[in-house]
Scaffold this active site. Structure first.
Site, PDB file in Angstrom:
ATOM      1  N   ARG A 232     102.697  17.035 -27.269  1.00  0.00           N
ATOM      2  CA  ARG A 232     104.073  17.075 -26.763  1.00  0.00           C
ATOM      3  C   ARG A 232     104.018  17.033 -25.242  1.00  0.00           C
ATOM      4  NH1 ARG A 232     105.484  15.564 -30.895  1.00  0.00           N
ATOM      5  NH2 ARG A 232     106.937  16.438 -32.392  1.00  0.00           N
ATOM      6  N   GLU A 261     110.541  12.306 -22.023  1.00  0.00           N
ATOM      7  CA  GLU A 261     110.521  11.038 -22.764  1.00  0.00           C
ATOM      8  C   GLU A 261     111.830  10.730 -23.488  1.00  0.00           C
ATOM      9  OE1 GLU A 261     107.231  11.974 -25.533  1.00  0.00           O
ATOM     10  OE2 GLU A 261     108.672  11.825 -27.168  1.00  0.00           O
ATOM     11  N   HIS A 293     104.967   7.331 -27.502  1.00  0.00           N
ATOM     12  CA  HIS A 293     105.059   8.166 -28.711  1.00  0.00           C
ATOM     13  C   HIS A 293     104.832   7.335 -29.975  1.00  0.00           C
ATOM     14  CE1 HIS A 293     106.676  12.344 -29.898  1.00  0.00           C
ATOM     15  NE2 HIS A 293     105.921  11.871 -30.877  1.00  0.00           N
TER      16      HIS A 293
HETATM   17  N1  LIG Z   1     102.292  11.795 -30.827  1.00  0.00           N
HETATM   18  C1  LIG Z   1     102.686  11.854 -32.076  1.00  0.00           C
HETATM   19  O1  LIG Z   1     103.103  10.831 -32.643  1.00  0.00           O
HETATM   20  C2  LIG Z   1     102.591  13.153 -32.835  1.00  0.00           C
HETATM   21  C3  LIG Z   1     102.694  13.119 -34.235  1.00  0.00           C
HETATM   22  C4  LIG Z   1     102.561  14.320 -34.949  1.00  0.00           C
HETATM   23  C5  LIG Z   1     102.357  15.517 -34.293  1.00  0.00           C
HETATM   24  N2  LIG Z   1     102.291  15.512 -32.928  1.00  0.00           N
HETATM   25  C6  LIG Z   1     102.059  16.776 -32.213  1.00  0.00           C
HETATM   26  O2  LIG Z   1     100.765  17.223 -32.534  1.00  0.00           O
HETATM   27  C7  LIG Z   1     100.792  18.664 -32.599  1.00  0.00           C
HETATM   28  C8  LIG Z   1      99.683  19.128 -33.510  1.00  0.00           C
HETATM   29  O3  LIG Z   1      99.986  18.723 -34.835  1.00  0.00           O
HETATM   30  P1  LIG Z   1      99.207  19.338 -36.102  1.00  0.00           P
HETATM   31  O4  LIG Z   1      99.784  18.673 -37.296  1.00  0.00           O
HETATM   32  O5  LIG Z   1      97.743  19.305 -35.866  1.00  0.00           O
HETATM   33  O6  LIG Z   1      99.741  20.845 -36.011  1.00  0.00           O
HETATM   34  P2  LIG Z   1      99.125  22.137 -36.713  1.00  0.00           P
HETATM   35  O7  LIG Z   1     100.237  23.109 -36.808  1.00  0.00           O
HETATM   36  O8  LIG Z   1      98.360  21.762 -37.947  1.00  0.00           O
HETATM   37  O9  LIG Z   1      98.051  22.661 -35.638  1.00  0.00           O
HETATM   38  C9  LIG Z   1      98.376  23.224 -34.402  1.00  0.00           C
HETATM   39  C10 LIG Z   1      97.218  24.148 -34.022  1.00  0.00           C
HETATM   40  O10 LIG Z   1      97.424  24.584 -32.679  1.00  0.00           O
HETATM   41  C11 LIG Z   1      97.038  25.956 -32.619  1.00  0.00           C
HETATM   42  N3  LIG Z   1      97.660  26.548 -31.425  1.00  0.00           N
HETATM   43  C12 LIG Z   1      98.897  27.058 -31.276  1.00  0.00           C
HETATM   44  N4  LIG Z   1      99.085  27.450 -30.005  1.00  0.00           N
HETATM   45  C13 LIG Z   1      97.927  27.183 -29.344  1.00  0.00           C
HETATM   46  C14 LIG Z   1      97.503  27.358 -27.996  1.00  0.00           C
HETATM   47  N5  LIG Z   1      98.302  27.875 -27.059  1.00  0.00           N
HETATM   48  N6  LIG Z   1      96.245  26.976 -27.675  1.00  0.00           N
HETATM   49  C15 LIG Z   1      95.418  26.436 -28.595  1.00  0.00           C
HETATM   50  N7  LIG Z   1      95.775  26.246 -29.883  1.00  0.00           N
HETATM   51  C16 LIG Z   1      97.015  26.612 -30.242  1.00  0.00           C
HETATM   52  C17 LIG Z   1      97.503  26.541 -33.941  1.00  0.00           C
HETATM   53  O11 LIG Z   1      96.838  27.758 -34.243  1.00  0.00           O
HETATM   54  C18 LIG Z   1      97.131  25.406 -34.900  1.00  0.00           C
HETATM   55  O12 LIG Z   1      95.811  25.556 -35.394  1.00  0.00           O
HETATM   56  C19 LIG Z   1     102.207  18.990 -33.126  1.00  0.00           C
HETATM   57  O13 LIG Z   1     102.622  20.231 -32.648  1.00  0.00           O
HETATM   58  C20 LIG Z   1     103.053  17.875 -32.583  1.00  0.00           C
HETATM   59  O14 LIG Z   1     103.694  18.337 -31.423  1.00  0.00           O
HETATM   60  C21 LIG Z   1     102.397  14.369 -32.197  1.00  0.00           C
END
Ligand SMILES: NC(=O)c1ccc[n+]([C@@H]2O[C@H](COP(=O)([O-])OP(=O)(O)OC[C@H]3O[C@@H](n4cnc5c(N)ncnc54)[C@H](O)[C@@H]3O)[C@@H](O)[C@H]2O)c1
Length: 333
Positions: A232, A261, A293
């Site tokens: 994000r 964005e 994105h």
């Molecule tokens: N660019 C894109 O098209 C796109 C698509 C999907 C998701 N995303 C982003 O990717 C992120 C991750 O997705 P995911 O499915 O792996 O999520 P997820 O919930 O499976 O994993 C997130 C991880 O981050 C950890 N976390 C939380 N706060 C933290 C911190 N301050 N420092 C380190 N680790 C921390 C959590 O414990 C968890 O293990 C989502 O939050 C979303 O914003 C982007």
């Protein structure tokens, strides 16, 4: 259910029409915001995307016009005021996982493009310029990658990068067994920043993680570090990153997300003057690659997003509940 599907693009509409059996879907082109919320009047369900505005005032408008449920076509929900949604009794449903591979693989695409200067090589070769000066990369093999957040996406990335022969460090409040068995070492953020040649962000955006990568964090990084953000935009302080690029502390920057964005991405603005000076400055660096994105954007992921969204609406319609409901008390900790 009657569903107002905001912010629809033709590629999504096609898949919705293929997979939908039970719902009355109305596809609306505009983004959801305070001006367009009235289009949802009379629809018990509103379906929205990551760049739609589900702030308190918009939710109030939706509730007053009869909305009973919001179905997000995304995993992230930082665009929703969950406290207001809860107070109004509007459950917010999401698609927790649709293809971690899509996002992790795009992350690696950014890493490889930046390292081997593919964005510059592509343009050069088309111009008949076959010189290699300025295109030199480095072997990822033997280097150290730091993954911030080893959830679904971070874990797939860890698998790919260990396959490259990289040492992988990670930081996450909840270390994961799969990463430990891959040989990933969990460290504090400070150590990860100090030791990694590549830092890749995969944690959610929360009030605590906003501007996680700020001036102080950049100062802790290795000179010439490669920084990648496919999570994000607001995890990064863009102005601090520009200063880091100018000083050379950041050697490569790959972004699929940007903190402002919402006014830019997913639209064709090619005949307009971009008003965002910070974004425009980022575009000028030779060692920056930005995609709009698109990390999630594979056919597999889109089909999963649409089928899960429809299943969420089915479940809510039948039972008044949904396993993929976002519960504020479970995400704010
Ligand atoms: N660019 C894109 O098209 C796109 C698509 C999907 C998701 N995303 C982003 O990717 C992120 C991750 O997705 P995911 O499915 O792996 O999520 P997820 O919930 O499976 O994993 C997130 C991880 O981050 C950890 N976390 C939380 N706060 C933290 C911190 N301050 N420092 C380190 N680790 C921390 C959590 O414990 C968890 O293990 C989502 O939050 C979303 O914003 C982007």
């Amino acid at each position: 259910m009657k569903v107002a599907v905001f912010n629809t693009k033709p590629y999504e509409q096609e898949i919705f029409e293929q997979l939908n059996e039970d719902h009355q879907l109305t596809f609306l082109e505009p983004h959801l915001n305070a001006t367009t919320a009235s289009l949802a009047a009379g629809y018990p369900a509103v379906c929205a995307f990551v760049n739609d505005d589900l702030s308190g005032p918009v939710l109030e408008q939706l509730a007053a016009a009869g909305t009973r449920v919001v179905a997000l076509r995304s995993a992230g929900f930082n665009n929703v005021d969950l406290a207001v949604a809860e107070r109004l009794g509007i459950p917010v449903l999401r698609v927790p996982a649709y293809s971690p591979y899509a996002v992790a693989e795009h992350t690696v695409a950014l890493m490889l493009s930046l390292n081997r200067n593919l964005h510059r090589a592509y343009a050069r070769v088309r111009e008949g310029n076959f010189a290699l000066q300025g295109l030199m990369g480095f072997d990822f093999h033997g280097r150290t990658a730091g993954i911030v957040g080893t959830g679904k996406i971070g874990r797939v990335l860890a698998r790919i990068l260990t396959g490259f022969g990289m040492t992988v460090l990670a930081t996450d409040p909840y270390p994961h067994d799969e990463c430990l068995s891959l040989g990933v070492r969990y460290v504090e953020l400070e150590e990860l920043l100090a030791r990694s040649d590549v830092v890749s962000l995969h944690c959610p955006l929360t009030p605590e993680s906003r501007h996680l990568i700020n001036e102080a964090a950049i100062a802790q990084m290795k000179p010439g570090v490669m920084l990648i953000n496919t999570s994000r935009g607001a995890l990064i302080d863009s102005r601090a990153v520009i200063a880091g690029l100018k000083s050379g502390r950041i050697g490569h920057l790959g972004l699929d997300v940007y903190e402002e964005e919402a006014d830019l991405f997913f639209e064709d603005l090619s005949d307009q003057v971009i008003q965002d000076d910070v974004f425009s400055r980022l575009l000028t660096f030779p060692n920056v690659v930005i995609t709009a994105h698109q990390a999630f954007f594979t056919r597999n992921a889109l089909e999963n997003i649409v089928s899960t969204t429809l299943a969420n609406l089915d479940e809510f319609d039948r039972t008044g509940q949904c396993g993929n409901r976002v519960i504020q008390s479970q995400v704010s900790g």
